[in-house]
Design an enzyme around this catalytic site. Sequence first.
Site, PDB file in Angstrom:
ATOM      1  N   GLU A  31       2.840 -48.310  20.390  1.00 26.30           N
ATOM      2  CA  GLU A  31       3.826 -48.729  21.394  1.00 26.30           C
ATOM      3  C   GLU A  31       3.238 -48.866  22.795  1.00 26.30           C
ATOM      4  O   GLU A  31       3.675 -49.716  23.568  1.00 26.30           O
ATOM      5  CB  GLU A  31       5.016 -47.761  21.416  1.00 26.30           C
ATOM      6  CG  GLU A  31       6.001 -47.979  20.272  1.00 26.30           C
ATOM      7  CD  GLU A  31       5.615 -47.270  18.986  1.00 26.30           C
ATOM      8  OE1 GLU A  31       4.578 -46.568  18.981  1.00 26.30           O
ATOM      9  OE2 GLU A  31       6.337 -47.412  17.983  1.00 26.30           O
ATOM     10  N   HIS A  76      16.127 -41.148  15.978  1.00 25.70           N
ATOM     11  CA  HIS A  76      16.389 -42.577  15.746  1.00 25.70           C
ATOM     12  C   HIS A  76      17.812 -42.952  16.131  1.00 25.70           C
ATOM     13  O   HIS A  76      18.365 -43.913  15.595  1.00 25.70           O
ATOM     14  CB  HIS A  76      16.147 -42.947  14.274  1.00 25.70           C
ATOM     15  CG  HIS A  76      14.714 -42.933  13.852  1.00 25.70           C
ATOM     16  ND1 HIS A  76      14.028 -41.777  13.609  1.00 25.70           N
ATOM     17  CD2 HIS A  76      13.822 -43.940  13.655  1.00 25.70           C
ATOM     18  CE1 HIS A  76      12.778 -42.058  13.262  1.00 25.70           C
ATOM     19  NE2 HIS A  76      12.626 -43.368  13.287  1.00 25.70           N
TER      20      HIS A  76
END
Lengths: 336, 328
Positions: B62, B131
């Site tokens: 990322e 999440h």
Amino acid sequence: MPDFEVRNSSTLDDSYITRDAILDLHRRMVRCRFFEETAGKLNESGSMPGFLHLYVGQEAVASGVMSVLRDDDQITSTHRGHGHAVAKGAQFGPMFAELYGRTTGYCNGRGGSMHINDLSIGMLGANGIVGAGIPIAVGAAFAAKYRGTDAVAASFFGDGASNIGAFHEAANMAAIWELPALLVCENNGYAEFTAQSQHMKLENIAERGAAYGMPAVVVDGMDALAVRAVTMEAVDRARAGGGPTLIEAKTYRYFDHQGIKGMRILYRSPDEVEAWKARDAIGLIEAIAFERGLVTREEFEAIKAETRADIEAAVAFAEASPHPDPADILDNVYSV
Amino acid sequence: MATRQLTYVKAFNEAMHQLMESDPDVFLVGEDVAGYGGVFHMFDGLRDTFGDMRVKDTPISEQAIIGLGVGAAARGLRPVCDLMFMDFLGVCMDQVANQAAKMKYMYGGTVSVPLTITTAGGAGLSAAAQHSQSLEAWLAHIPGIKVVMPSNPYDAKGLTIAAVRDNNPVVIVLNKSLLGSKGDVPEEMYECEIGKAHIARAGTDATVIAIGRMVNEAHKAAEQLAEAGVSVEVIDPRSVSPLDTATLVESVKRTNRVLVVHEAVQFGGIGAEIAAQIQEEAFDYLDAPVLRIGAPFSPVPYSPVLEKAYVPDAAKIVGGVNKLLGRG
């Protein structure tokens, strides 16, 4: 592990050791060093604010790489970034003005030492976060490839930064996409105040190139001609679509991590410091030039005198420049 | 051109197709965005239409994904970098907060960073604590970045087009629980102005400022309250940064009562900022304290029973409005 020899100019073909190359490298290095010495003194005297991470000692790396790059080739730099800016062609006036926090500075007084940039010459900026410039340079390399140009992007970073995730993620991405990137690790032996032997198992950071399927080379980072030569190989490969190269330049930082106080024997021995200074980059290139009869002492002195005059004028310009107006504090938070 | 019913995710996908068709500088990078079309199929069809150079699968990296976007944006391209789940901000926050957001300012205005980050936030899928988060307050606290939170298919398309065309870093927070929701979406390209709130339902007795998916819950609550004779105004800020304080304050000056609701943890959430701004600018108009409804101060739980209790809903909003009005 691969065995790396430290490349230096003693094995270079004569075509690499020319009068023009020597004068170009010498001028870049002198400009880097004199800028830093002046900035350090002004900062220490209290007339200039902020942190200064001085580049003195490492000039051969920036100068050797930059002597190969074009203005449309991009670089990202570090907290120790003045040398990269100067060697890429940044002007002393707006550099000093930025260190003074004035409106005429490269960042209009908003950035200071750690954010100097000059997009007109491909200097995409110094960076206060260790390792953060590496993915950004990979992005600039991607942009060059995306647009179908043959420009390259080089990221400078230190031995310390080779331990941060951004380095590994960016190196891998550059390699898998065969981007025209140069990862230039200036191994000055210390991550701030922590010796390399304390922060990694490896002797050569170039060994990390193999982990990403990337060619890597170790070069004497005090030898600007050698840095120039390995950069030429890497840039040729990148422009031809051959992907990135990891260049490890073994070099040394004369001053402390921050400021001009000099070497603290707390973490470095005087013998070590003197051994590196005996191989000083500017002294080395002058010696090579004299030995080959390519440049006279007077010519080198003229470069130094011209640089001193430039610095004097730039400091005067900076000190006479206006401070920013607090009414403008919100300028440029957003683009319109 | 026609307007038809599309799902939220199709509306977003259509925006991406139209943006890439209309501007060759727009490209997309992210994990599984090319071959798989994104884990929520947000990016279906883009690689086949626009090719390998413009739609790229990345390693699970990322920092490098966002950093690549920063560097390419600084060079004048318009990258769209996908961050699969909003929770993954934690692994690239330096590139978001210290690089993308600050570059223009700290470089003295010499550069713009027209970077778009797409991500999926929100709970409701039993995806648990890593999440499911709504972390817009992390982002809104950083000057230099914009944060949009589409609550319906029309906004998913219009805010995406506005974000990619914007010359600043913009984070588009898509809500996972809304992906299949349907609504009217025009075929042509259009923008929802970033920084302009939308009065989603007009009312006179109380204002409910709802963020993201909570707009739907606020609509349901307003319907229930209408049956009881209470007229609720629902405002969707659309972007939490910049925040359209003027529209919020104007509403409160008419209704004199206001509730702020978001899915994020209430403590330190964007609702606290909204409440503070309203009391600074409309204190004399308030007939009741500004109320907030958010998630409790815990990570998002996995158990469907716990998760349902965790996320605010229409019933809680009805309760909040009744409290504002002094109704039992």
